[in-house]
Scaffold this active site. Sequence first.
Site, PDB file in Angstrom:
ATOM      1  N   THR A 131      -1.844   5.625   1.524  1.00 15.12           N
ATOM      2  CA  THR A 131      -2.995   4.725   1.489  1.00 15.12           C
ATOM      3  C   THR A 131      -3.151   4.010   2.829  1.00 15.12           C
ATOM      4  O   THR A 131      -2.167   3.593   3.442  1.00 15.12           O
ATOM      5  CB  THR A 131      -2.836   3.683   0.364  1.00 15.12           C
ATOM      6  OG1 THR A 131      -2.723   4.360  -0.890  1.00 15.12           O
ATOM      7  CG2 THR A 131      -4.028   2.743   0.315  1.00 15.12           C
ATOM      8  N   LEU A 146       0.862  -1.171   0.000  1.00 12.48           N
ATOM      9  CA  LEU A 146       0.000   0.000   0.000  1.00 12.48           C
ATOM     10  C   LEU A 146       0.902   1.226   0.000  1.00 12.48           C
ATOM     11  O   LEU A 146       1.913   1.253   0.704  1.00 12.48           O
ATOM     12  CB  LEU A 146      -0.915   0.020   1.231  1.00 12.48           C
ATOM     13  CG  LEU A 146      -1.977  -1.077   1.326  1.00 12.48           C
ATOM     14  CD1 LEU A 146      -2.749  -0.942   2.633  1.00 12.48           C
ATOM     15  CD2 LEU A 146      -2.935  -1.035   0.149  1.00 12.48           C
ATOM     16  N   ASP A 147       0.544   2.247  -0.775  1.00 13.70           N
ATOM     17  CA  ASP A 147       1.338   3.469  -0.825  1.00 13.70           C
ATOM     18  C   ASP A 147       1.385   4.142   0.541  1.00 13.70           C
ATOM     19  O   ASP A 147       0.554   3.880   1.416  1.00 13.70           O
ATOM     20  CB  ASP A 147       0.754   4.445  -1.848  1.00 13.70           C
ATOM     21  CG  ASP A 147       0.907   3.947  -3.273  1.00 13.70           C
ATOM     22  OD1 ASP A 147       1.751   3.066  -3.514  1.00 13.70           O
ATOM     23  OD2 ASP A 147       0.167   4.437  -4.145  1.00 13.70           O
ATOM     24  N   VAL A 148       2.342   5.051   0.703  1.00 15.24           N
ATOM     25  CA  VAL A 148       2.516   5.759   1.971  1.00 15.24           C
ATOM     26  C   VAL A 148       1.224   6.443   2.402  1.00 15.24           C
ATOM     27  O   VAL A 148       0.865   6.432   3.587  1.00 15.24           O
ATOM     28  CB  VAL A 148       3.657   6.794   1.846  1.00 15.24           C
ATOM     29  CG1 VAL A 148       3.707   7.697   3.075  1.00 15.24           C
ATOM     30  CG2 VAL A 148       4.994   6.091   1.676  1.00 15.24           C
ATOM     31  N   LYS A 189      -5.040   3.936  -8.675  1.00 13.11           N
ATOM     32  CA  LYS A 189      -4.783   5.319  -9.088  1.00 13.11           C
ATOM     33  C   LYS A 189      -4.646   5.427 -10.602  1.00 13.11           C
ATOM     34  O   LYS A 189      -5.131   6.373 -11.221  1.00 13.11           O
ATOM     35  CB  LYS A 189      -3.524   5.840  -8.391  1.00 13.11           C
ATOM     36  CG  LYS A 189      -3.680   5.955  -6.879  1.00 13.11           C
ATOM     37  CD  LYS A 189      -2.405   6.417  -6.201  1.00 13.11           C
ATOM     38  CE  LYS A 189      -2.586   6.538  -4.698  1.00 13.11           C
ATOM     39  NZ  LYS A 189      -1.341   6.948  -4.006  1.00 13.11           N
TER      40      LYS A 189
END
Length: 234
Positions: A106, A102-104, A192
């Site tokens: 998210t 998961l992105d920072v 995204k």
Amino acid sequence: MRLDKFISKATELSRKESKRILHAGEVTVNDQVIKDVGLHVDIVNDEIMWANEPLSVATGNRYILLHKPEGFECTLKVKDHPIVTELIAVPEGGSLRMAGRLDVDTTGALLISDDGKWLHRVTSPKREHAKVYELTLADAMDSEAQANAVAEVAEGILLEGDHEETKPAVLEFIDETHARLTLEQGKYHQVKRMMGYFGNRVVALHRSSVGHITLDGLEKGDSRFLTAEEVAKF
């Protein structure tokens, strides 16, 4: 451990198949593409990736659900932000790996374990474990744009830089700027990029479930061990 042996142990691939993906340049070690099948790797400290997913071999039987907050990275080494395993107070945390990053920015459900084959089963598109994302969009989409997006996502879309369309997915709009997306795959920055395909931008993203596992009231930053029944369903 030899890299080809490590890959075979960490996945369901044979040694021959492990060598094939190495020769194809599909594996990175500490962010570098490696094709040397005989390279010896540190199975705890080296970050070994295949198809943008971290690999690990089983050194225990820990299966953890974390409600990831903002500001933490899903990586093995500190870069620009603290890493998610710092939120989990268990011995030998360095052997833990994440099932899908998961992105920072998210938040949401993140499965973590030191059982590499189990992690591979969780993330493999062949297993068809659905992941549900709640997203907030930068720009409102009217009913016509929503209907078109829902239809295209259901068929699969070709994202920029890819050679194959996404697998069919389910997109549901809650209102003009909020939607729910259910995926059975995990391409790089897929959610995204999918919204970018429709000329929009995701400003907030939350993963509410992975397969049959939901957060079920778990607060941000908190974690719990999975039950044996939950583990066995993957």
